[in-house]
Scaffold this motif. Structure first.
Motif, short mmCIF file in Angstrom:
data_model
loop_
_atom_site.label_atom_id
_atom_site.label_comp_id
_atom_site.label_asym_id
_atom_site.label_seq_id
_atom_site.Cartn_x
_atom_site.Cartn_y
_atom_site.Cartn_z
N VAL A 171 0.84 -1.20 0.00
CA VAL A 171 0.00 0.00 0.00
C VAL A 171 0.87 1.25 0.00
O VAL A 171 0.49 2.29 -0.55
CB VAL A 171 -0.98 -0.03 1.20
N LEU B 243 -5.90 1.59 4.41
CA LEU B 243 -6.21 0.21 4.80
C LEU B 243 -7.39 0.17 5.75
O LEU B 243 -8.27 -0.68 5.65
CB LEU B 243 -4.98 -0.43 5.46
N TYR C 9 -1.89 -6.61 8.18
CA TYR C 9 -0.98 -5.61 7.61
C TYR C 9 0.40 -6.16 7.27
O TYR C 9 1.02 -5.75 6.31
CB TYR C 9 -0.78 -4.43 8.58
N VAL D 286 -7.12 -4.62 -0.57
CA VAL D 286 -5.77 -4.11 -0.37
C VAL D 286 -5.32 -3.34 -1.61
O VAL D 286 -4.75 -2.25 -1.52
CB VAL D 286 -4.79 -5.26 -0.07
#
Lengths: 266, 281, 281
Positions: free
Chosen positions: B105, B127, B137, B152
Motif C-alpha cells: 500500500v 487500509l 498488515y 488491499v
C-alpha cells in the motif's frame, strides 16, 4: 509498444504458402538459412532475394506487417553493424573523426545485414503462414526418430505450442501490469542501472505470479480433459504430402544445387 | 476543480493493419464530488476512456483538461495527475507484488516522494477505510482471500490520496457479499473524503444503487450523459445497444404492460415498493 | 449419475520446511445424489468449498474420507481416473486459461485426441460439438480474437467432444460480462434439454440458480440447504447466513410482504412477481 512484436505470430490468410505442408516450410527455412551462411557471394544473394520475394508474394503477407516485425530488433541490428563497421581492421577507405572505416568492415557488414535480415524474414514467414499447432505437429513428426533415444519429443513440442499460445496473453498482461503500476506513479525511466533493475520488481513479480496461476489452471484443464502425455494419443491432423509440397521440395533442391555450383565455380 | 474532455478520439489497432476508433469525439465535463457510472457493453471503449482520464493513453485527437490545464502539454506533471486521479484497474489484485500488505500500500505514496511519516499515515488510513484488519498488515498479500486482496489493491490507490477515483469493475468475480462490501466501502469513502468517483460496471443494479450520473458508451461514442433516472427511462435505446435497465425498472415496465398504471421511472427496491404500495392501497 | 456419501476433503497446510502446520477441512461430510439429466446448481460464497467439491467430481482431487461414485464408477479406484474425467467434463472459471490450442477447432479436438479417438471420428466430434454450442463459424479463429462468452462456449465444446454424460461448470460465468453470461447459460440449458446431459452449475450468482432443477447451498464445506430454487428462495434469512443474497425481484417481493401485501410465497422470477401483483390489483 509490446504489441508491436509480431515475430512468432500467425497471420491468417488463404495462400499457397499457408496451405503447404508445415514440414516443407520447416525444411525450406532450414536449407535457406544454411545456404545464406554457406554461400556468401553476390549471385547467391541475388538468388536468395528472388526466392524470398516470391515466397512473400505468394504468402499474401502485407509488407507493412512484415516490416513492423523488425522494429524490436532494429536497434540491435544497427548497433551490431556499427560495432562491426568500426572495429574491423584492413584497407582503410576513409576516416571519420576518430573512426576508420575499412573495406573489409563494409563487406562484413553487408554480409551480416543480408544474412540476419533474410534469416529473420524467412523464419517469420514460416510462423506467419503456419499455425503454431501445425508447426509443432511438423516438429513432432520430423523429430519423431529421437523418441528412440528417450528424447521426450511430444512433451517438448506440446510445451512449445502452449508457449506460443500464451505469449500474446502474457504480453497483454505485462502491458496491463505496467499500466497499473504507472498509475501508481511508478517511474520506469529514472535513476542509474541498479535503480532501473530494481524498478522491474513491481512488474516482474505480478507477471510471474500471473504466469504461475495460468500454468496451474492450464494443467488442471488439461488433466480434466484426459491429457496423459503423448502415449495412446491420436492426432487430429495427420501430415500428408501433396503435389505442391513435392514441387516446393524440387524447387528448393534446384536452388540449393545451383547456389552450390556457383559457389564452387567462383 | 474539474475534468474536461474536449472532443476526445482515440485510434486503436485491431489486427496490426486495420485501424478503427476506440473513441469518437467524446466531450464531457466532470465536476467535483460527482459519482459517475459508466456503462456500455464490452468493447464500447470504456476502458480506453478511463485510461485517458489517467494519462495512461494519449488520445489521437482532442484534449483533456484537469483543473484547467491541458494534461498533454509538454511540461505537465503526469505523476501529479496520476496521484490525483487514482485508477483501479479490473482485477487490481493482480498488481500486488510487495512482501507485506502494508509495504504494498505504501508503494504509490513512496513514488510520490512523501516523507516516511506521511506515507505510513496515509497507508494506514487507506487500509483502515477499506476495512482490512490490522493483523493482516504484515502478512504477504498473496496469502489473503480474493476479496481481501482486492480491498488491499484498492487501498494502494487510495493511499495516494486521489481527488478523483476511477474504478473499472471493482466488484467483478466476487461473491454477492463481497460485491456489496466493496461497493459500500467505495460509497463510504466517497462520502468521507468527498472525492469524485467514476465507476465502470456491467451491473445496472449496482449503477442504480450507487451513482448519480451515468455515461452510456456505445461503439466509442458517448450516447447518453444524464442522471440515473433519465438514463434508465430510455429503456428501448439501452436495449438496442445490448444493455438493460435495472431489474426493478424492468419489473415496473412489465407491470405497466399488464395494464397497471405505475410510474416506470423507478430504479431501486425502496422506490418500487413505495410506488406499488401507492397503487395497491 | 453422481452419488456422494459423507465425503470429506482435507487440505494439509505445510510450512516452508514441509512440516504439517494444520489441516483444513474443505469438505465436511457431503452427501448428495444426482440423477442423470438433472440440472443442478451449487451455490456458496468464496471459500465455501464448492470448487473443491467440483474437482472431486472430476477426480482432479479424491475425497479423504467417504465414498463417491460417478456414473457407477468408484472414484477411490485409480483405474477409473480417465473414465471419470471423460464422463464428467469440466469448464473452469478463467476462459483464457483452459484453451490449450491456438485454433478453436484444434482445441475442441484436444480431449478426443487424448482419449485416442481415431482421426476421422475426431473431426466429426469437433464439428458436432461446435455446432451444438453454435460456434462453427469460428472454427478456424484464434481464441484470442473471441469474446469471453465465446471462449467459454469453445471450452464447453471441448468438453462435449469427449461425449460426457455430465458437464460441471466451475464458476464458469464469474468472469464474463452479462452478454457472455447469458450465452453460456443458454448453451448449457440447451445441452441439458436437447442432449439430456447432466449439468452441475457451480456459481455465486443467485440469478443463475433459477434455471436449476435442484439447488445445493454450501457453507463451510457442508451442504446447508437443498431443494428446488423456489424452496431455497423462500428462506432469505438462511441464505443471508450463508452470505448469499436473493435476486432483486424476490427482495422486492419480501419487502412488499413486510408491508402487509399478500403476495404468494415461493416465487421465482420477475414475471411471476408481476403476475402476483397484478392479481391483487
Amino acid at each position: 509498444m509490446l504489441r508491436d512484436i509480431t515475430i512468432g505470430q500467425y497471420y491468417p490468410a488463404d495462400s499457397i504458402i499457408h496451405r503447404l505442408d508445415p514440414r516443407v516450410k520447416l525444411f525450406f527455412v532450414f536449407i535457406y538459412v544454411l545456404s545464406l551462411f554457406m554461400f556468401g557471394n553476390l549471385v547467391s544473394y541475388c538468388l536468395a532475394t528472388i526466392l524470398l520475394v516470391v515466397a512473400i508474394y505468394y504468402a499474401k503477407i502485407p509488407v507493412k506487417f512484415l516490416i513492423r516485425g523488425f522494429k524490436p530488433i532494429f536497434v540491435l541490428l544497427i548497433f551490431t553493424t556499427f560495432m562491426k563497421l568500426f572495429i574491423t581492421d584492413g584497407t582503410v577507405w576513409f576516416k571519420l573523426w576518430k573512426f576508420t572505416i575499412t573495406k573489409e568492415g563494409v563487406i562484413d557488414v553487408i554480409h551480416i545485414l543480408v544474412r540476419i535480415l533474410y534469416l529473420i524474414i524467412a523464419s517469420s514467414l514460416l510462423t506467419y503462414t503456419t499455425t503454431p499447432t501445425r508447426l509443432t505437429d511438423a516438429l513432432e513428426q520430423v523429430f519423431k526418430p529421437l523418441n528412440k533415444l528417450k528424447v521426450p519429443v511430444h512433451e517438448l513440442t506440446m510445451m512449445m505450442s502452449i508457449a506460443l499460445r500464451f505469449i500474446p496473453i502474457l504480453v497483454e498482461e505485462t502491458d496491463k501490469i505496467m499500466k497499473a503500476q504507472s498509475s501508481r506513479c511508478m517511474n520506469f525511466s529514472s535513476g542509474n542501472i541498479l535503480k532501473r533493475i530494481k524498478n522491474l520488481v513491481p512488474i516482474l513479480i505480478p507477471l510471474f505470479v500471473a504466469a504461475l496461476r495460468r500454468a496451474d489452471d492450464l494443467a488442471l484443464a488439461m488433466e480434466s480433459r484426459c491429457y496423459q502425455g503423448g502415449e495412446g494419443r491420436t492426432k487430429m491432423r495427420i501430415l500428408k504430402y501433396k503435389r505442391q509440397d513435392f514441387f516446393v521440395y524440387i524447387l528448393l533442391a534446384i536452388y540449393f544445387v545451383f547456389s552450390l555450383i556457383i559457389h564452387l565455380l567462383l | 476543480m474539474s475534468i474536461i474532455l474536449d472532443k476526445i478520439s482515440c485510434k486503436y489497432e485491431t489486427d496490426m493493419i486495420n485501424e478503427h476508433y476506440a473513441l469518437k469525439c467524446i466531450t464531457a465535463k466532470i465536476e467535483d464530488g460527482e459519482f459517475i457510472g459508466v456503462i456500455g457493453h464490452t468493447g464500447s471503449g470504456k476502458s480506453t476512456l478511463m485510461q485517458i482520464l489517467n494519462g495512461l493513453v494519449v488520445p489521437s485527437g482532442g484534449s483533456v483538461y484537469y483543473n484547467g490545464e491541458d494534461i498533454h502539454e509538454k511540461n505537465y506533471n503526469l505523476y501529479k495527475l496520476r496521484s490525483e486521479v487514482g485508477m483501479v484497474f479490473q482485477y487490481p489484485e493482480h498488481q500486488l507484488f510487495e512482501t507485506t500488505v502494508f509495504r504494498d500500500v505504501c508503494f504509490g505514496p513512496k513514488n510520490l516522494g512523501w516523507s516516511k511519516k506521511e506515507i505510513e499515515l496515509s497507508a494506514f488510513e487507506a487500509l483502515f477505510q477499506m476495512g482490512i484488519e490490522s493483523e493482516l498488515y504484515y502478512q504477504s498479500p498473496f496469502d489473503l482471500s480474493g476479496g481481501q486482496k482486492r480491498r488491499v489493491a484498492i487501498a494502494g490507490v487510495l493511499a495516494m490520496k486521489p481527488k478523483v477515483l476511477i474504478l473499472d469493475e471493482p466488484a467483478v468475480g466476487l461473491d454477492p457479499m463481497g460485491k456489496r462490501n466493496i461497493l459500500d466501502k467505495i460509497a463510504e469513502i466517497k462520502a468521507e473524503r468527498n472525492c469524485t468517483v467514476i465507476l465502470v460496471s456491467h451491473s445496472m443494479d449496482d449503477i442504480a444503487d450507487y451513482v448519480n450520473r451515468v455515461w452510456v458508451l456505445d461503439d466509442g461514442k458517448l450516447i447518453i450523459d444524464a442522471s440515473v433516472k433519465e438514463v434508465f427511462s430510455h429503456k428501448r435505446d439501452l436495449e438496442e445497444i445490448g444493455l438493460a435497465v435495472p431489474q426493478i425498472t424492468s419489473i415496473m415496465h412489465m407491470l405497466k404492460d399488464k395494464g397497471l398504471v405505475v410510474n416506470t421511472n423507478v430504479t431501486t427496491i425502496d422506490e418500487a415498493k413505495m410506488e406499488i404500495l401507492r397503487k395497491l392501497r | 449419475m453422481i452419488k456422494a456419501e459423507n465425503i470429506v476433503y482435507e487440505y494439509i497446510r505445510r510450512d516452508e520446511e514441509g512440516n504439517v502446520e494444520g489441516i483444513d477441512r474443505v469438505l465436511d461430510g457431503i452427501s448428495l445424489d444426482v440423477q442423470t439429466g438433472e440440472f443442478i446448481a451449487v451455490i456458496g460464497h468464496n471459500g465455501s468449498g464448492k470448487s473443491t467439491f467440483a474437482r472431486n467430481l472430476n477426480r482432479l482431487l479424491t475425497p479423504t474420507e467417504g465414498s463417491l461414485w460417478i456414473d457407477g464408477l468408484n472414484s477411490d479406484d485409480m483405474e477409473n481416473t480417465w473414465k471419470i474425467r471423460q464422463s464428467t467434463g469440466m469448464v473452469f472459471q478463467n476462459p483464457d486459461n483452459q484453451i490449450i490450442s491456438s485454433v478453436v477447432e484444434e482445441d475442441v479436438g484436444f480431449g478426443p485426441e487424448n482419449m485416442g479417438v481415431p482421426t476421422d471420428d475426431i473431426w466429426k466430434r469437433v464439428e458436432d460439438a461446435l455446432n451444438a454450442v453454435d460456434m462453427i463459424k469460428y472454427r478456424s479463429y484464434s481464441p484470442n480474437k473471441l469474446s469471453g462468452g465465446q471462449k467459454q462456449r469453445v471450452a464447453i465444446a471441448g468438453v462435449l467432444a469427449m461425449h460426457p454424460k455430465c458437464i460441471i461448470l466451475d464458476e464458469a460465468t464469474a468472469m464474463l460480462d452479462p452478454q457472455g453470461r447469458l450465452e453460456t447459460l443458454q448453451t448449457v440449458k440447451a445441452l441439458n434439454k436437447m442432449e439430456k446431459i447432466t449439468i452441475i452449475l457451480i456459481t455465486q450468482d443467485m440469478e443463475e440458480v433459477i434455471y436449476a432443477d435442484k439447488v445445493f447451498v454450501m457453507d463451510h464445506g457442508k451442504i446447508t440447504m437443498s431443494g428446488t430454487p423456489r424452496e431455497i428462495f423462500t428462506n432469505e434469512e438462511a441464505l443471508k447466513e450463508c452470505q448469499l443474497d436473493l435476486p432483486q425481484a424476490l427482495k422486492l417481493a419480501n419487502e412488499l410482504r413486510k408491508e402487509g401485501i399478500d403476495i404468494t410465497e415461493g416465487l421465482l422470477t420477475a414475471e411471476e412477481l408481476v403476475d402476483a401483483i397484478c392479481q391483487l390489483y
